[in-house]
Design a protein around this motif. Structure first.
Motif, short mmCIF file in Angstrom:
data_model
loop_
_atom_site.label_atom_id
_atom_site.label_comp_id
_atom_site.label_asym_id
_atom_site.label_seq_id
_atom_site.Cartn_x
_atom_site.Cartn_y
_atom_site.Cartn_z
N HIS A 1 -17.72 10.46 7.82
CA HIS A 1 -18.98 10.43 8.17
C HIS A 1 -19.61 9.17 7.23
O HIS A 1 -19.33 8.96 6.20
CB HIS A 1 -19.90 11.70 8.02
CG HIS A 1 -19.07 12.86 8.89
ND1 HIS A 1 -19.27 12.94 10.27
CD2 HIS A 1 -18.33 13.75 8.59
CE1 HIS A 1 -18.54 13.79 10.74
NE2 HIS A 1 -18.00 14.36 9.63
N ASN B 1 -12.79 2.16 -4.89
CA ASN B 1 -13.00 2.99 -6.19
C ASN B 1 -12.33 2.77 -7.45
O ASN B 1 -12.54 3.73 -8.66
CB ASN B 1 -12.34 4.49 -5.65
CG ASN B 1 -13.42 5.10 -4.54
OD1 ASN B 1 -12.95 6.14 -3.78
ND2 ASN B 1 -14.61 4.61 -4.53
N ASP C 1 0.78 -1.11 0.02
CA ASP C 1 0.04 -0.05 -0.03
C ASP C 1 0.69 1.49 -0.13
O ASP C 1 1.66 1.34 0.82
CB ASP C 1 -0.85 0.01 1.14
CG ASP C 1 -1.79 1.18 1.25
OD1 ASP C 1 -2.07 1.60 0.03
OD2 ASP C 1 -2.01 1.66 2.38
N VAL D 1 3.41 -0.95 -5.97
CA VAL D 1 3.64 -1.91 -6.78
C VAL D 1 3.66 -1.34 -8.31
O VAL D 1 2.94 -0.43 -8.61
CB VAL D 1 2.44 -2.84 -6.70
CG1 VAL D 1 2.47 -3.87 -8.01
CG2 VAL D 1 2.16 -3.57 -5.64
N ARG E 1 -1.85 6.17 0.44
CA ARG E 1 -2.29 7.70 -0.05
C ARG E 1 -3.80 7.48 -0.33
O ARG E 1 -4.12 7.71 -1.43
CB ARG E 1 -1.60 8.04 -1.52
CG ARG E 1 -0.14 8.68 -1.02
CD ARG E 1 0.61 8.93 -2.24
NE ARG E 1 0.22 9.90 -3.06
CZ ARG E 1 0.17 11.27 -2.83
NH1 ARG E 1 0.98 11.50 -1.90
NH2 ARG E 1 -0.26 12.14 -3.52
N ALA F 1 -18.23 4.53 -4.85
CA ALA F 1 -18.29 3.72 -3.47
C ALA F 1 -17.56 4.50 -2.45
O ALA F 1 -16.55 4.98 -2.31
CB ALA F 1 -17.25 2.31 -3.81
C1 LIG Z 1 -12.34 14.82 0.40
C2 LIG Z 1 -13.16 13.41 0.77
C3 LIG Z 1 -13.61 13.07 1.80
C4 LIG Z 1 -14.36 12.02 1.82
N1 LIG Z 1 -15.17 11.54 2.91
C5 LIG Z 1 -15.90 10.49 3.10
C6 LIG Z 1 -16.78 10.16 4.07
O1 LIG Z 1 -16.79 11.14 5.10
N2 LIG Z 1 -17.22 9.08 4.17
C7 LIG Z 1 -17.26 8.17 3.39
O2 LIG Z 1 -17.66 7.20 3.38
N3 LIG Z 1 -16.36 8.16 1.98
C8 LIG Z 1 -15.87 9.58 2.09
N4 LIG Z 1 -14.90 9.72 0.97
C9 LIG Z 1 -14.86 8.61 0.05
C10 LIG Z 1 -13.58 7.76 0.17
O3 LIG Z 1 -12.40 8.36 0.14
C11 LIG Z 1 -13.55 6.56 -0.54
O4 LIG Z 1 -15.13 5.79 -0.48
C12 LIG Z 1 -12.59 5.56 -0.24
O5 LIG Z 1 -11.30 6.12 -0.03
C13 LIG Z 1 -12.59 4.29 -1.16
O6 LIG Z 1 -11.62 3.35 -0.66
P1 LIG Z 1 -10.50 2.50 -1.74
O7 LIG Z 1 -9.86 1.47 -0.75
O8 LIG Z 1 -11.14 2.10 -2.95
O9 LIG Z 1 -9.30 3.66 -2.22
P2 LIG Z 1 -8.35 4.34 -1.27
O10 LIG Z 1 -9.03 4.66 0.21
O11 LIG Z 1 -8.15 5.66 -2.03
O12 LIG Z 1 -7.12 3.50 -1.34
C14 LIG Z 1 -6.20 3.19 -2.29
C15 LIG Z 1 -5.00 2.98 -1.78
O13 LIG Z 1 -4.37 2.26 -3.11
C16 LIG Z 1 -2.89 2.98 -2.73
N5 LIG Z 1 -2.28 2.55 -4.00
C17 LIG Z 1 -2.67 3.10 -5.35
N6 LIG Z 1 -1.91 2.67 -6.29
C18 LIG Z 1 -1.08 1.90 -5.59
C19 LIG Z 1 0.04 1.07 -6.23
N7 LIG Z 1 0.66 1.13 -7.72
N8 LIG Z 1 0.92 0.27 -5.17
C20 LIG Z 1 0.50 0.22 -3.90
N9 LIG Z 1 -0.42 0.96 -3.45
C21 LIG Z 1 -1.12 1.75 -4.28
C22 LIG Z 1 -2.98 4.01 -2.37
O14 LIG Z 1 -1.80 4.65 -1.85
C23 LIG Z 1 -4.04 4.10 -1.45
O15 LIG Z 1 -3.83 3.90 -0.12
C24 LIG Z 1 -14.18 10.95 0.81
C25 LIG Z 1 -13.71 11.04 -0.34
C26 LIG Z 1 -13.14 12.27 -0.25
C27 LIG Z 1 -12.11 12.80 -1.52
#
Ligand SMILES: Cc1cc2nc3c(=O)[nH]c(=O)nc-3n(C[C@H](O)[C@H](O)[C@H](O)COP(=O)(O)OP(=O)(O)OC[C@H]3O[C@@H](n4cnc5c(N)ncnc54)[C@H](O)[C@@H]3O)c2cc1C
Length: 309
Positions: A48, A269, A35, A81, A38, A275
């Motif tokens: 929330h 996402n 990971d 990765v 970020r 999502a």
């Molecule tokens: C400003 C903001 C506020 C938000 N507030 C809320 C809220 O209050 N409630 C809510 O339910 N949702 C909220 N969201 C939405 C929330 O961010 C997403 O639902 C959530 O982050 C999705 O999770 P994920 O695991 O798909 O992706 P992410 O949380 O983005 O995680 C992806 C991970 O993959 C890693 N990654 C990417 N490429 C690579 C690679 N090549 N090698 C290794 N690691 C890698 C990244 O570094 C990151 O850590 C908000 C979004 C934003 C922009």
């Protein structure tokens, strides 16, 4: 570098990847999770809409998730990765100083929000400038709010925000291409129109939007950010995608997250920009249980083959 073999490799340890890791760890699978740390919501001080964790800082959720996953034997490595490729018996995962062959691959790399080029939006992102009313609307209910229109789709964001406040201004709707019907619907619900924002400044609760007409004070601006899925690893493997007129290219998956490439899942996402955290958590569990069953089926087939030999 040592190349070793594990059951599942997970790229990305946000809500989706970590949730899958915990379920697979508890299913006694060997799991490597890499990971970059970020997550998309790292700019927000609070999260929330997640039952029983309302208001928790997003990074705290992930820190707790990493501790839980490690407790079930998941190996977590911080880093990126760089490359994945199909090899005999699975997929080679290369990056963060590791080379591992995994039987199944989960890509949970999230997306990048492409912000409109209005000065000040970057600096306020996650506090004074946000995207999602379900995440951030309640805290500013009934307060003056703004929407920075970025496309004809901003008509939906404007009408949605009206649910949280009657004191709403949409900036740049005409210039963003909102239709005449959309503009009429804004007027019908008392939504004010203003010229495009030239700059935003301030902080959460006190944001100034400057236009050619002067300055507007709002508690927050909602922004139509363009989602850019971090799907380079998936496309390098040949996963099929589809063109979405508003979101661009999206990798296609079945309801469990399985892509068109056998053995590769895309969850959270990266495959579903809408999502929110609870949905990403659920996607992780669903993919993990499906993957575990597919591994069990493979093990049954080899046991039968071995017993018949
Ligand atoms: C400003 C903001 C506020 C938000 N507030 C809320 C809220 O209050 N409630 C809510 O339910 N949702 C909220 N969201 C939405 C929330 O961010 C997403 O639902 C959530 O982050 C999705 O999770 P994920 O695991 O798909 O992706 P992410 O949380 O983005 O995680 C992806 C991970 O993959 C890693 N990654 C990417 N490429 C690579 C690679 N090549 N090698 C290794 N690691 C890698 C990244 O570094 C990151 O850590 C908000 C979004 C934003 C922009």
């Amino acid at each position: 570098m040592n190349v070793n073999r594990m059951d599942v490799g997970i790229v990305g340890g946000g809500a989706a990847g970590l949730s899958a890791a915990v379920t697979l760890g508890r299913a006694r699978r060997s799991v490597l999770l890499v990971d970059g740390e970020r997550p998309r919501n790292r700019f927000a001080p609070h999260m929330h809409g997640l039952l029983s964790r309302d208001g928790m800082p997003p990074l705290e959720l992930l820190e707790r998730g990493r501790a839980e996953a490690r407790g079930y034997g998941v190996e977590i490595v911080q880093g990126e990765v760089d490359r994945v490729e199909r090899v005999d018996g699975g997929f080679l995962v290369v990056g963060a100083g590791r080379e591992v062959v995994v039987r199944r691959l989960i890509v949970a790399t999230g997306l990048v929000d492409e912000l409109p080029p209005v000065p000040g939006v970057d600096a306020l992102w996650g506090t004074g400038a946000v995207a999602c009313p379900y995440c951030d609307g309640w805290e500013v209910r009934d307060l003056p709010l703004g929407v920075l229109a970025t496309s004809p789709m901003s008509v939906h964001q404007g009408q949605l925000l009206r649910q949280w406040t009657a004191d709403l201004t949409v900036f740049g709707a005409v210039e963003a291409g909102v239709s005449a019907e959309g503009l009429r619907a804004f007027a019908a619900r008392g939504i004010r129109l203003a010229p495009p924002a030239l700059e935003v400044a301030g902080s959460f609760g006190n944001v100034t939007v400057r236009t050619e007409e002067g300055e507007h004070r709002v508690a927050r601006v909602f922004v139509g950010a363009r989602p850019r899925p971090a799907d380079a690893l998936l496309t390098s493997l040949g996963c099929a995608s589809t063109e979405n007129p508003h979101m661009g290219s999206m990798v296609v998956t079945d309801p469990t997250g399985l892509t068109s490439v056998d053995g590769v899942w895309a969850i959270g996402n990266v495959a579903d920009p809408s999502a929110l955290v609870p949905v990403a958590l659920g996607a992780g569990v669903r993919a993990a249980t499906t993957i575990n069953m597919s591994l069990v089926e493979e093990e049954v087939a080899s046991a039968l083959a071995a017993s018949a030999a």
